[in-house]
Scaffold this motif. Structure first.
Motif, mmCIF file in Angstrom:
data_model
loop_
_atom_site.group_PDB
_atom_site.id
_atom_site.type_symbol
_atom_site.label_atom_id
_atom_site.label_comp_id
_atom_site.label_asym_id
_atom_site.label_seq_id
_atom_site.Cartn_x
_atom_site.Cartn_y
_atom_site.Cartn_z
ATOM 1 N N GLY A 1 35.587 -29.743 5.716
ATOM 2 C CA GLY A 1 34.690 -28.864 6.273
ATOM 3 C C GLY A 1 33.309 -29.113 5.682
ATOM 4 O O GLY A 1 32.967 -29.642 4.639
ATOM 5 N N THR A 2 32.370 -28.429 6.167
ATOM 6 C CA THR A 2 30.881 -28.510 5.961
ATOM 7 C C THR A 2 30.271 -27.387 5.638
ATOM 8 O O THR A 2 30.515 -26.392 6.323
ATOM 9 C CB THR A 2 30.071 -29.214 7.316
ATOM 10 N N ASP A 3 29.653 -27.213 4.513
ATOM 11 C CA ASP A 3 28.767 -25.958 4.144
ATOM 12 C C ASP A 3 29.698 -24.819 4.149
ATOM 13 O O ASP A 3 29.353 -23.711 4.985
ATOM 14 C CB ASP A 3 27.507 -25.748 4.930
ATOM 15 N N PRO B 1 42.701 -36.466 13.654
ATOM 16 C CA PRO B 1 41.212 -36.625 12.983
ATOM 17 C C PRO B 1 40.994 -35.510 11.911
ATOM 18 O O PRO B 1 40.928 -34.436 12.425
ATOM 19 C CB PRO B 1 40.162 -36.792 14.025
ATOM 20 N N PHE B 2 40.489 -35.958 10.927
ATOM 21 C CA PHE B 2 40.346 -34.768 9.715
ATOM 22 C C PHE B 2 38.804 -35.154 9.361
ATOM 23 O O PHE B 2 38.247 -36.302 9.289
ATOM 24 C CB PHE B 2 41.174 -35.379 8.753
ATOM 25 N N HIS B 3 38.215 -34.150 9.010
ATOM 26 C CA HIS B 3 36.837 -34.145 8.535
ATOM 27 C C HIS B 3 36.457 -33.849 7.032
ATOM 28 O O HIS B 3 36.733 -32.375 7.116
ATOM 29 C CB HIS B 3 35.838 -32.987 9.577
ATOM 30 N N PRO B 4 36.253 -34.581 6.294
ATOM 31 C CA PRO B 4 36.338 -34.098 4.793
ATOM 32 C C PRO B 4 35.326 -33.321 4.612
ATOM 33 O O PRO B 4 34.231 -32.864 5.291
ATOM 34 C CB PRO B 4 36.199 -35.712 4.200
ATOM 35 N N LEU B 5 35.326 -32.838 3.245
ATOM 36 C CA LEU B 5 34.158 -32.002 2.673
ATOM 37 C C LEU B 5 32.953 -32.778 2.825
ATOM 38 O O LEU B 5 32.669 -33.891 2.440
ATOM 39 C CB LEU B 5 34.634 -31.652 1.221
#
Length: 713
Positions: free
Chosen positions: A384-386, A414-418
């Motif tokens: 995740g982001t922010d 699909p995964f969305h890293p930090l």
């Protein structure tokens, strides 16, 4: 004056206070909890215990009271109350009741207890054992009790283990809002006997843009609701309006504007089946929606959120006895706020963000009180982001879990890293962290985990309080075992009290800066700094100032510190360089720097050819008094005699090196084992050992099969 709130944490009542400049951690709760082990009892106190699979380990405070039939536990009411909720356990397959006494007078009402919702098995989850031993049961007393009154619970027809009692003053049922559509007007049965599913659907269709009213009573739904949008579902209060449903809303999309508040949804989920949508909400409520004042119990998950839930607010609700997560933002959550909730006895992560398919962005978990997640983390941020995790109070995690996990574990693609900035601020963690049976070593109270990819986000951990962690306070690990970097971490302002083993448990390469971190009652040593796999790279701790109470380093990377174990006396004959991170100016083919510290004299490091000088640098982990080096080449006679010209240098910070022994020619001869010894001057102290090779008569490169460093001459 400090702000304060009362919560169930340790034996008795614990009041968490914070200066007015900062909000107190956790939710503002309508009840006050009292631990059974602090009460008077004719039963048996159990615990404390942190062993996976025991009743005490899953209990609040890691202690509880076991009552045989006829035995009782007597609480002193901490406040005025007319309602009681009891966290309890009975043996598998049994049921019974608790008689209730107020100031010695037995009430006509009893608390029914059952094992029906307990003893969950999830054999497909590595490391899991039978768990979820406790359940919650509530009772409107039918009278008021005052602070100081004696309220006793007496077991009948079963052995009952009582963990904690919540005392609450429940307000009367709210009135129907003007202009709302009551579900009873559409045929809903408030006795709970008839099927009210269609009545709820009809009321939602009629009230589009308005309010659906759920009057006091119990309503049975036999299938889920869908097409819910632009409507408010409102009850008379969580103790008054009760919906019996294991699948309340199940929809993949909604135009939004859904507001759900002030009633209970209580399911009949007794096992965890991940393919079933046995959730209060499964999917999407749509943008600009809200959930507030809800009592959610006996479901698989409270809210499993996918699709568009932009700007959703989930607040002031209770999540009890889920077989999996309390709430999971399963990707694509934008601007979601989860705040002021109480979560007890979840069967997986209590609160989670999992950035699958699309990242969770600019979302937060704030001022939640979480206790006893019994298979995973209190709060888990998977990518995740922010993201913000602020002012939460988390206690008593069990197997496979930390209080807070900041992780790049993806589970699937699909995964969305930090990415961006991950803010972890003002959280209080009590008795969090656990032994991980898959790793055979512990998880810290607050874990930063580069499980499937290196952490590149800025992770800012501030104003943290960690109390009574059974193992470590801060853990840095690459849980997939690949040694991926956990970097860009700042820990600024932390109070660590009575941690069982170490303050910092560093198990992977990376870097973190610590400022104003104070520790008291450290069980073993300040720092465990042993990155895995060996030679994957160092974990660098930068002292930003203001730190105290945790300067020592665990001396033996071949053993795990145990709770309360003092740092073992160092073996004076130990090789300080063995298994330590090693780097070099270059290497040939498979002859990597780590081969020089792997304990095998037959493997070796070899630099690039015809490019003197070349150097090998070894990080000993902490400043050490080194008196002697032993340098080796493979002992085979195939390695002819040769002389290497070596300069020994040392550094305490890895940047500024000084000469310890000037350039000297050392002869390696297979007739004498291809081994040479280098004596170092008395008083030599270094953390980073560097050997600079400027010549080799046997090969146009630097070569060492082992570099050994000893504290004795």
């Amino acid at each position: 004056m400090p702000t304060a709130m009362t919560v169930a944490l340790a034996a008795g009542l614990l009041t968490a206070t914070a200066p007015t400049a900062r909000a107190a951690a956790g939710a503002t709760l309508p009840f006050t909890s009292v631990e059974a082990e602090s009460a008077t009892t004719t039963g048996t106190k159990i615990g404390p215990d942190h062993t996976q699979g025991t009743l005490a380990s899953e209990a609040s405070g890691r202690q509880a009271v076991r009552l045989n039939s006829g035995q009782r536990v007597e609480f002193t009411a901490p406040r005025a109350a007319n309602a009681l909720n009891v966290a309890y356990s009975v043996p598998d397959g049994q049921s019974g009741s608790l008689n209730v006494y107020v100031n010695g007078t037995k009430l006509a009402k009893t608390v029914a207890v059952t094992s029906k919702y307990s003893y969950v098995d999830t054999g497909w989850i590595a490391g899991a054992r039978t768990h979820h031993f406790y359940d919650n049961a509530r009772l409107l007393l039918g009278q008021n009790v005052q602070a100081g009154d004696k309220v006793a619970l007496e077991a009948t027809n079963a052995q009952v283990t009582v963990d904690v009692a919540d005392f609450e003053q429940v307000a009367g049922a709210a009135s129907q809002p003007a202009g709302s559509v009551s579900v009873t007007s559409k045929g809903a049965d408030p006795s709970g006997q008839g099927d009210s599913t269609q009545a709820f659907r009809d009321a939602i269709a009629s009230a589009r843009g308005g309010v659906v009213w759920i009057p006091p009573g119990e309503y049975r739904l036999t299938s889920s609701l869908s097409g819910v949008q632009n409507v408010t579902l409102q009850g008379a209060g969580g103790w008054h309006s009760v919906v019996r449903s294991s699948r309340f809303i199940d929809q993949s999309s909604s135009s939004g504007g859904v507001h759900i508040k002030d009633f209970a949804v209580i399911g009949e989920v007794t096992e965890r089946v991940d393919s079933n949508p046995d959730n209060f909400v499964n999917g999407a409520l749509g943008p600009n929606s809200s959930v507030s004042g809800m009592w959610l119990q006996h479901l698989k998950v409270g809210l499993w959120l996918m699709g568009n839930n932009d700007n959703l607010v989930v607040e002031n609700s209770r999540f009890l006895d889920m077989t999996a997560d309390g709430l999971n933002l399963n990707g694509n959550a934008r601007g979601v706020k989860v705040r002021g909730n109480f979560l007890r006895n979840q069967g997986d992560d209590a609160l989670a963000m999992w950035s699958l398919n699309a990242p969770d962005v600019n979302s937060s978990f704030e001022n939640n009180t979480i206790t006893q997640p019994n298979l995973a983390n209190g709060i888990a941020i998977y990518g995740g982001t922010d993201i913000t995790v602020r002012n939460n109070l988390i206690s008593d995690t069990n197997a496979l879990g930390s209080g807070i996990a900041i992780s790049n574990q993806k589970f699937m693609d699909p995964f969305h890293p930090l990415s961006g900035t991950i803010t972890v601020d003002g959280n209080t963690l009590v008795r969090t962290g656990a032994m991980n049976p898959n790793w055979n070593h512990p998880m810290g109270a607050l874990r930063v985990d580069s499980y499937d990819s290196a952490i590149e986000a800025q992770v800012k951990i501030t104003n943290t309080t960690i109390t009574d962690s059974p193992y470590s306070a801060f853990e840095f690990v690459s849980g997939g075992g690949r040694g991926l970097a956990a970097r860009n971490v700042t820990v600024d302002g932390a109070t660590v009290r009575n941690t069982g083993t170490v303050v910092v448990q560093a198990e992977t390469q990376g870097a973190a800066t610590f400022r104003n971190v104070t520790a008291t009652g450290v069980g073993a040593a300040g720092i465990y700094n042993c990155p895995y796999p060996a030679n994957s790279g160092p974990f660098t701790l930068t002292d930003g100032g203001g730190n105290s109470g945790w300067s020592s380093t665990w001396s033996d990377c071949s053993t795990w510190p145990q709770p309360g174990q003092s740092n073992p006396d160092p073996d004076p004959a130990r090789n300080l360089a063995k298994g330590r991170p090693a780097t070099a100016t270059g290497f040939q083919d498979v002859y990597t720097p780590g081969k020089a510290v792997d304990g095998d004299a037959n493997s070796y490091w070899e630099s690039g050819n015809n490019a003197f000088p070349q150097s090998l640098t070894i990080d000993l982990g902490s400043s050490e008094a080194v008196r002697r080096l032993v340098l080796k080449l493979p002992p085979s006679s195939a390695w002819g005699a040769r002389t290497q010209t070596v300069t020994v240098l040392g550094s305490t910070d890895g940047s500024n090196f000084s000469t310890v022994v000037g350039a000297t020619g050392y002869r390696f001869d297979p007739a004498t084992g291809n081994t040479v010894t280098v004596a170092l001057p008395g008083g030599t102290a270094l953390r980073h050992l560097r050997l600079s090779v400027s010549a080799n008569t046997g090969w146009p490169a630097a070569q060492f099969s082992e570099v050994e460093a000893y504290p004795t001459s």
